[in-house]
Design an enzyme around this catalytic site. Structure first.
Site, short mmCIF file in Angstrom:
data_model
loop_
_atom_site.label_atom_id
_atom_site.label_comp_id
_atom_site.label_asym_id
_atom_site.label_seq_id
_atom_site.Cartn_x
_atom_site.Cartn_y
_atom_site.Cartn_z
N LYS A 13 0.84 -1.21 0.00
CA LYS A 13 0.00 0.00 0.00
C LYS A 13 0.87 1.26 0.00
CE LYS A 13 -2.03 -1.16 3.92
NZ LYS A 13 -1.34 -2.42 4.22
N ARG A 88 -9.92 0.34 8.68
CA ARG A 88 -9.46 -1.02 9.01
C ARG A 88 -10.48 -1.81 9.80
NH1 ARG A 88 -3.63 0.37 8.82
NH2 ARG A 88 -2.49 -1.57 9.05
N ARG A 127 11.75 -5.59 5.20
CA ARG A 127 11.51 -4.18 4.82
C ARG A 127 12.38 -3.24 5.64
NH1 ARG A 127 5.69 -1.67 5.45
NH2 ARG A 127 5.89 -2.65 7.49
N ARG A 160 11.27 -1.00 11.24
CA ARG A 160 10.10 -0.68 12.08
C ARG A 160 9.97 -1.65 13.24
NH1 ARG A 160 5.01 0.51 8.12
NH2 ARG A 160 3.99 -0.74 9.71
N ARG A 171 -0.20 -8.83 13.50
CA ARG A 171 -0.81 -7.92 12.51
C ARG A 171 -1.58 -8.70 11.44
NH1 ARG A 171 4.41 -5.06 10.68
NH2 ARG A 171 3.12 -3.94 9.19
P1 AP5 Z 1 4.86 -1.63 1.85
O1 AP5 Z 1 4.53 -0.80 0.65
O2 AP5 Z 1 5.59 -0.97 2.98
O3 AP5 Z 1 3.54 -2.38 2.37
P2 AP5 Z 1 2.29 -1.81 3.16
O4 AP5 Z 1 1.09 -2.48 2.61
O5 AP5 Z 1 2.28 -0.31 3.16
O6 AP5 Z 1 2.64 -2.40 4.58
P3 AP5 Z 1 2.52 -1.79 6.04
O7 AP5 Z 1 3.23 -2.74 6.95
O8 AP5 Z 1 2.98 -0.36 6.08
O9 AP5 Z 1 1.02 -1.87 6.26
P4 AP5 Z 1 0.31 -1.89 7.60
O10 AP5 Z 1 -1.07 -1.73 7.13
O11 AP5 Z 1 0.58 -3.03 8.49
O12 AP5 Z 1 1.01 -0.67 8.38
P5 AP5 Z 1 0.52 0.80 8.70
O13 AP5 Z 1 1.73 1.65 8.64
O14 AP5 Z 1 -0.68 1.16 7.92
O15 AP5 Z 1 5.70 -2.89 1.33
C1 AP5 Z 1 6.19 -3.86 2.25
C2 AP5 Z 1 7.55 -4.41 1.73
O16 AP5 Z 1 7.31 -5.09 0.51
C3 AP5 Z 1 8.61 -3.34 1.42
O17 AP5 Z 1 9.87 -3.85 1.75
C4 AP5 Z 1 8.48 -3.12 -0.09
O18 AP5 Z 1 9.72 -2.72 -0.63
C5 AP5 Z 1 8.09 -4.52 -0.55
N1 AP5 Z 1 7.24 -4.51 -1.74
C6 AP5 Z 1 6.18 -3.70 -1.98
N2 AP5 Z 1 5.61 -4.02 -3.16
C7 AP5 Z 1 6.33 -5.07 -3.65
C8 AP5 Z 1 6.24 -5.87 -4.84
N3 AP5 Z 1 5.29 -5.63 -5.78
N4 AP5 Z 1 7.12 -6.87 -5.01
C9 AP5 Z 1 8.10 -7.11 -4.07
N5 AP5 Z 1 8.24 -6.39 -2.93
C10 AP5 Z 1 7.36 -5.39 -2.74
O19 AP5 Z 1 0.05 0.61 10.22
C11 AP5 Z 1 0.98 0.33 11.24
C12 AP5 Z 1 0.22 0.21 12.56
O20 AP5 Z 1 -0.44 1.47 12.86
C13 AP5 Z 1 -0.90 -0.83 12.61
O21 AP5 Z 1 -0.43 -2.12 12.91
C14 AP5 Z 1 -1.78 -0.25 13.73
O22 AP5 Z 1 -1.21 -0.50 15.00
C15 AP5 Z 1 -1.71 1.25 13.46
N6 AP5 Z 1 -2.76 1.71 12.53
C16 AP5 Z 1 -2.57 2.27 11.31
N7 AP5 Z 1 -3.76 2.55 10.75
C17 AP5 Z 1 -4.71 2.16 11.62
C18 AP5 Z 1 -6.13 2.15 11.59
N8 AP5 Z 1 -6.81 2.64 10.53
N9 AP5 Z 1 -6.78 1.64 12.65
C19 AP5 Z 1 -6.13 1.17 13.73
N10 AP5 Z 1 -4.79 1.13 13.83
C20 AP5 Z 1 -4.08 1.62 12.77
#
Ligand code: AP5
Length: 213
Positions: A13, A88, A127, A160, A171
């Site tokens: 994402k 979410r 990552r 992270r 997660r």
């Molecule tokens: P990346 O693009 O970083 O993936 P992502 O989907 O953004 O993963 P996140 O871990 O950031 O998502 P998340 O939803 O768990 O975390 P968030 O920050 O929202 O890619 C991942 C890896 O894959 C990278 O190394 C990249 O290079 C690689 N990659 C990407 N595309 C690729 C491809 N096509 N091929 C190969 N490799 C690839 O949330 C973090 C925390 O915040 C949550 O756990 C929660 O505690 C809190 N939080 C955030 N939002 C909320 C909410 N709405 N409600 C409640 N808690 C929340």
């Protein structure tokens, strides 16, 4: 252009949102990034959020709904936005729907990136984020010494705290239990666009562009 980038942790994402921002000129609104900034700044909200985030649990709905309510009022959201990591839960989706109705706005597409758990686990454990630029990278694409030195091209790489194995497992469990019901929720409303999230970053971007038109 108003859409939601939806998918499990590690689906890509954040990676795709940054490209879509560059291509379409609308802001990325990432609740994860906003929460991490609050943690780094040591605000009251950040301290409270960190207790949930470090264990891989969701931050309470009222906190993230408040973040989005404030952010959607900002001038740069007038022409559109990309929501990354929000909503979410069904409660968050209902709150978003009410907020958008108040603003006479609507979501055009919910782009759902589909990737299996085993691949997600690998993506997340390896990552890293470039501290100075926020660029998201994967150790497999960097020189071999990047992992041991924590440096790449003279830049510090961040790992992270929720990208440790136990937190990743939690997660993924939380995604399946609390977030995946949104797939049916948005499908019923005719907004869900499934996109295969496996393949090169360029290929996935092309698939997304094809569904958002
Ligand atoms: P990346 O693009 O970083 O993936 P992502 O989907 O953004 O993963 P996140 O871990 O950031 O998502 P998340 O939803 O768990 O975390 P968030 O920050 O929202 O890619 C991942 C890896 O894959 C990278 O190394 C990249 O290079 C690689 N990659 C990407 N595309 C690729 C491809 N096509 N091929 C190969 N490799 C690839 O949330 C973090 C925390 O915040 C949550 O756990 C929660 O505690 C809190 N939080 C955030 N939002 C909320 C909410 N709405 N409600 C409640 N808690 C929340």
């Amino acid at each position: 252009m108003r859409y939601i980038l939806f998918g499990p942790p590690g689906a890509g994402k954040g990676t795709q949102a940054k490209r879509l921002v560059a291509a379409h000129g609308v802001p990325q609104i990432s609740t994860g990034d906003i929460l991490r900034a609050a943690v780094a700044a040591g605000t009251e909200m950040g301290v409270a959020a960190e207790r949930h985030m470090s264990k891989g649990q969701l931050v309470p709905d009222d906190v993230v709904i408040g973040i989005i309510r404030d952010r959607l009022q900002d001038a740069d959201c007038k022409e559109g936005f990309i929501l990354d990591g929000f909503p979410r839960t069904i409660a968050q989706a209902e709150a978003l729907s009410a907020m958008l109705t108040e603003l006479s706005l609507a979501i055009d597409h919910v782009v759902s990136l589909v990737v299996d758990d085993e691949l997600l686990f690998n993506r997340l454990t390896r990552r890293r984020t470039v501290e100075a630029t926020g660029e998201i990278v994967h150790l497999d694409n960097l020189p071999a010494d990047a992992e041991s030195t924590g440096m790449w091209n003279g830049q510090k790489l961040l790992h992270r705290s929720d990208d440790q194995a136990d937190a990743i497992r939690t997660r993924l469990e939380k995604f399946h239990a609390q977030t995946s019901p949104l797939i049916a929720y948005y499908r019923e409303r005719g907004l869900l666009r499934d996109v295969d999230g496996v393949g090169s970053v360029d290929d996935v971007q092309t698939r997304i562009e094809a569904v958002i038109g």
